[in-house]
Design a protein around this motif. Structure first.
Motif, PDB file in Angstrom:
ATOM      1  N   ILE A 135       0.847  -1.175   0.000  1.00 14.52           N
ATOM      2  CA  ILE A 135       0.000   0.000   0.000  1.00 14.52           C
ATOM      3  C   ILE A 135       0.889   1.234   0.000  1.00 14.52           C
ATOM      4  CG2 ILE A 135      -1.729   1.316   1.277  1.00 14.52           C
ATOM      5  CD1 ILE A 135      -2.459  -1.389   2.660  1.00 14.52           C
ATOM      6  N   GLU A 136       0.672   2.097  -0.971  1.00 10.79           N
ATOM      7  CA  GLU A 136       1.361   3.379  -0.997  1.00 10.79           C
ATOM      8  C   GLU A 136       0.292   4.442  -0.756  1.00 10.79           C
ATOM      9  OE1 GLU A 136       4.765   5.695  -3.508  1.00 10.79           O
ATOM     10  OE2 GLU A 136       4.000   3.797  -4.250  1.00 10.79           O
ATOM     11  N   ALA A 137       0.207   4.905   0.479  1.00 10.30           N
ATOM     12  CA  ALA A 137      -0.855   5.814   0.895  1.00 10.30           C
ATOM     13  C   ALA A 137      -0.566   7.243   0.457  1.00 10.30           C
ATOM     14  CB  ALA A 137      -1.022   5.753   2.405  1.00 10.30           C
ATOM     15  N   LEU A 138      -1.572   7.894  -0.121  1.00 11.71           N
ATOM     16  CA  LEU A 138      -1.471   9.292  -0.504  1.00 11.71           C
ATOM     17  C   LEU A 138      -2.021  10.184   0.602  1.00 11.71           C
ATOM     18  CD1 LEU A 138      -1.351   7.663  -3.200  1.00 11.71           C
ATOM     19  CD2 LEU A 138      -2.397   9.637  -4.280  1.00 11.71           C
ATOM     20  N   GLY A 139      -3.012   9.683   1.335  1.00 15.96           N
ATOM     21  CA  GLY A 139      -3.581  10.450   2.431  1.00 15.96           C
ATOM     22  C   GLY A 139      -4.951   9.941   2.813  1.00 15.96           C
ATOM     23  N   LYS A 140      -5.506  10.552   3.863  1.00 19.14           N
ATOM     24  CA  LYS A 140      -6.839  10.162   4.315  1.00 19.14           C
ATOM     25  C   LYS A 140      -7.644  11.385   4.673  1.00 19.14           C
ATOM     26  CE  LYS A 140      -6.265   9.407   9.258  1.00 19.14           C
ATOM     27  NZ  LYS A 140      -6.521   8.492  10.367  1.00 19.14           N
ATOM     28  N   THR A 141      -8.953  11.195   4.679  1.00 23.59           N
ATOM     29  CA  THR A 141      -9.880  12.246   5.045  1.00 23.59           C
ATOM     30  C   THR A 141     -11.135  11.599   5.611  1.00 23.59           C
ATOM     31  OG1 THR A 141     -10.942  14.285   4.251  1.00 23.59           O
ATOM     32  CG2 THR A 141     -10.939  12.417   2.732  1.00 23.59           C
ATOM     33  N   GLY A 142     -12.124  12.386   5.855  1.00 23.72           N
ATOM     34  CA  GLY A 142     -13.411  11.909   6.343  1.00 23.72           C
ATOM     35  C   GLY A 142     -14.490  12.797   5.768  1.00 23.72           C
ATOM     36  N   TYR A 143     -15.506  13.057   6.550  1.00 21.43           N
ATOM     37  CA  TYR A 143     -16.542  13.978   6.105  1.00 21.43           C
ATOM     38  C   TYR A 143     -15.940  15.369   5.967  1.00 21.43           C
ATOM     39  CZ  TYR A 143     -20.486  17.130   6.116  1.00 21.43           C
ATOM     40  OH  TYR A 143     -21.352  18.127   5.786  1.00 21.43           O
ATOM     41  N   VAL A 144     -16.229  16.021   4.853  1.00 21.40           N
ATOM     42  CA  VAL A 144     -15.781  17.388   4.614  1.00 21.40           C
ATOM     43  C   VAL A 144     -17.015  18.205   4.259  1.00 21.40           C
ATOM     44  CG1 VAL A 144     -14.378  18.890   3.146  1.00 21.40           C
ATOM     45  CG2 VAL A 144     -13.514  16.636   3.789  1.00 21.40           C
ATOM     46  N   ALA A 145     -17.283  19.246   5.015  1.00 18.95           N
ATOM     47  CA  ALA A 145     -18.423  20.118   4.723  1.00 18.95           C
ATOM     48  C   ALA A 145     -18.141  20.917   3.454  1.00 18.95           C
ATOM     49  CB  ALA A 145     -18.668  21.069   5.894  1.00 18.95           C
ATOM     50  N   GLY A 146     -19.191  21.248   2.734  1.00 20.40           N
ATOM     51  CA  GLY A 146     -19.026  22.101   1.559  1.00 20.40           C
ATOM     52  C   GLY A 146     -19.325  21.406   0.247  1.00 20.40           C
ATOM     53  N   GLY A 147     -19.781  20.177   0.306  1.00 16.72           N
ATOM     54  CA  GLY A 147     -20.187  19.479  -0.915  1.00 16.72           C
ATOM     55  C   GLY A 147     -19.041  18.878  -1.701  1.00 16.72           C
ATOM     56  N   PRO A 148     -19.353  18.461  -2.937  1.00 10.00           N
ATOM     57  CA  PRO A 148     -18.377  17.737  -3.747  1.00 10.00           C
ATOM     58  C   PRO A 148     -17.077  18.493  -4.008  1.00 10.00           C
ATOM     59  CG  PRO A 148     -20.557  17.541  -4.714  1.00 10.00           C
ATOM     60  CD  PRO A 148     -20.666  18.532  -3.597  1.00 10.00           C
ATOM     61  N   GLY A 153     -11.516  18.666  -3.808  1.00  9.83           N
ATOM     62  CA  GLY A 153     -10.345  19.548  -3.744  1.00  9.83           C
ATOM     63  C   GLY A 153      -9.287  19.002  -2.806  1.00  9.83           C
ATOM     64  N   GLY A 154      -9.721  18.473  -1.677  1.00 11.28           N
ATOM     65  CA  GLY A 154      -8.779  17.871  -0.737  1.00 11.28           C
ATOM     66  C   GLY A 154      -8.105  16.633  -1.308  1.00 11.28           C
ATOM     67  N   VAL A 155      -8.860  15.817  -1.999  1.00 12.66           N
ATOM     68  CA  VAL A 155      -8.284  14.610  -2.611  1.00 12.66           C
ATOM     69  C   VAL A 155      -7.346  15.002  -3.746  1.00 12.66           C
ATOM     70  CG1 VAL A 155      -8.785  12.438  -3.804  1.00 12.66           C
ATOM     71  CG2 VAL A 155     -10.258  13.192  -1.918  1.00 12.66           C
ATOM     72  N   ASP A 156      -7.731  16.007  -4.536  1.00 15.94           N
ATOM     73  CA  ASP A 156      -6.843  16.490  -5.599  1.00 15.94           C
ATOM     74  C   ASP A 156      -5.505  16.943  -5.027  1.00 15.94           C
ATOM     75  OD1 ASP A 156      -8.565  16.023  -7.762  1.00 15.94           O
ATOM     76  OD2 ASP A 156      -9.431  18.043  -7.666  1.00 15.94           O
ATOM     77  N   GLN A 157      -5.528  17.600  -3.868  1.00 14.63           N
ATOM     78  CA  GLN A 157      -4.274  18.039  -3.230  1.00 14.63           C
ATOM     79  C   GLN A 157      -3.405  16.846  -2.852  1.00 14.63           C
ATOM     80  OE1 GLN A 157      -5.483  20.557   0.023  1.00 14.63           O
ATOM     81  NE2 GLN A 157      -5.764  22.335  -1.302  1.00 14.63           N
ATOM     82  N   MET A 158      -4.025  15.769  -2.361  1.00 11.67           N
ATOM     83  CA  MET A 158      -3.267  14.554  -2.023  1.00 11.67           C
ATOM     84  C   MET A 158      -2.590  13.987  -3.265  1.00 11.67           C
ATOM     85  SD  MET A 158      -5.896  12.407   0.336  1.00 11.67           S
ATOM     86  CE  MET A 158      -7.019  13.282   1.411  1.00 11.67           C
ATOM     87  N   ILE A 159      -3.352  13.894  -4.344  1.00 16.88           N
ATOM     88  CA  ILE A 159      -2.832  13.318  -5.589  1.00 16.88           C
ATOM     89  C   ILE A 159      -1.723  14.196  -6.151  1.00 16.88           C
ATOM     90  CG2 ILE A 159      -3.421  12.698  -7.967  1.00 16.88           C
ATOM     91  CD1 ILE A 159      -6.273  11.964  -6.866  1.00 16.88           C
ATOM     92  N   GLU A 160      -1.923  15.516  -6.145  1.00 12.88           N
ATOM     93  CA  GLU A 160      -0.901  16.434  -6.651  1.00 12.88           C
ATOM     94  C   GLU A 160       0.384  16.346  -5.831  1.00 12.88           C
ATOM     95  OE1 GLU A 160      -2.652  20.360  -6.897  1.00 12.88           O
ATOM     96  OE2 GLU A 160      -4.316  19.571  -8.098  1.00 12.88           O
ATOM     97  N   ALA A 161       0.264  16.290  -4.514  1.00 13.01           N
ATOM     98  CA  ALA A 161       1.454  16.192  -3.654  1.00 13.01           C
ATOM     99  C   ALA A 161       2.199  14.890  -3.929  1.00 13.01           C
ATOM    100  CB  ALA A 161       1.051  16.281  -2.184  1.00 13.01           C
ATOM    101  N   TYR A 162       1.467  13.814  -4.106  1.00 11.81           N
ATOM    102  CA  TYR A 162       2.084  12.525  -4.405  1.00 11.81           C
ATOM    103  C   TYR A 162       2.817  12.587  -5.752  1.00 11.81           C
ATOM    104  CZ  TYR A 162       2.441   7.649  -5.805  1.00 11.81           C
ATOM    105  OH  TYR A 162       2.902   6.427  -6.241  1.00 11.81           O
ATOM    106  N   ASN A 163       2.128  13.106  -6.771  1.00 14.51           N
ATOM    107  CA  ASN A 163       2.734  13.189  -8.105  1.00 14.51           C
ATOM    108  C   ASN A 163       3.973  14.079  -8.098  1.00 14.51           C
ATOM    109  OD1 ASN A 163       0.843  11.454  -9.227  1.00 14.51           O
ATOM    110  ND2 ASN A 163      -0.500  13.112  -9.894  1.00 14.51           N
ATOM    111  N   GLY A 169      11.436  12.619  -7.028  1.00 14.91           N
ATOM    112  CA  GLY A 169      12.212  11.420  -6.734  1.00 14.91           C
ATOM    113  C   GLY A 169      12.827  10.782  -7.957  1.00 14.91           C
ATOM    114  N   SER A 170      12.210  10.997  -9.117  1.00 14.28           N
ATOM    115  CA  SER A 170      12.731  10.370 -10.332  1.00 14.28           C
ATOM    116  C   SER A 170      13.765  11.222 -11.030  1.00 14.28           C
ATOM    117  CB  SER A 170      11.581  10.067 -11.312  1.00 14.28           C
ATOM    118  OG  SER A 170      10.956  11.268 -11.729  1.00 14.28           O
TER     119      SER A 170
END
Length: 171
Positions: A135-148, A153-163, A169-170
């Protein structure tokens, strides 16, 4: 989220991942329940897995997250483009197959899930002889107020930081 977890950990999945009941499906269209199937889709598409650890029939915050985010077309469109969705359910009144229960419990332990909803974003890779998954974890979250848009946006930040880290690293 203060820290994004980028450490890889190892999860040993038992033979049940290959023999899961094909009749059992997630309540939400577009969500997988079988981590092996999600892995195959992720591997093929290059998209990370977004796993929703939920108590679908009893957890108030889980129901709120589903209603305000996961049921919205904006989220569905975003998810189709960006992630592989996996529902890991821990219901109290509805029955799920034993192999799915075992898989979900194994993943709950691997991710140290203590409450619901917990959403993990990660990549899986298979180890030696395809008996273990890393498992290569990018991050975690839970309920986030403010809709989709707030949630994605929070998940996009996780993916961007990972990328970004992978790109650095490469070099």
């Amino acid at each position: 989220m203060k820290n994004i977890i980028l450490l890889a950990s190892t999860l040993f999945l038992f033979a049940f991942t290959n023999n899961q009941d094909t009749e059992y499906k997630a309540e939400n269209e577009g969500w997988e329940v079988n981590i092996e199937k999600a892995y195959e889709i992720s591997k093929k598409t290059g998209k990370p897995i977004l796993a929703n650890f939920t108590g679908s029939d009893w957890c108030g915050w889980c129901k709120k997250l589903k209603r305000e985010v996961f049921d919205q077309q904006e989220f569905k469109d975003w998810a189709k483009e960006n992630v592989v969705l996996v529902e890991l359910d821990f219901p109290r009144s509805k029955q799920i197959p034993d192999d799915i229960k075992a898989q979900n419990n194994s993943l709950r332990q691997a991710f140290n899930v203590m409450g619901y909803p917990t959403i993990w974003v990660f990549y899986l890779t298979k180890g030696a002889e395809n008996q273990q998954m890393n498992i290569e974890a990018l991050g975690k979250t839970g309920y986030v107020a403010g809709g989709p848009s707030a949630f994605t946006g929070g998940v996009d930040q996780m993916i961007e930081a990972y990328n970004k880290q992978k790109a650095q690293g490469s070099n």
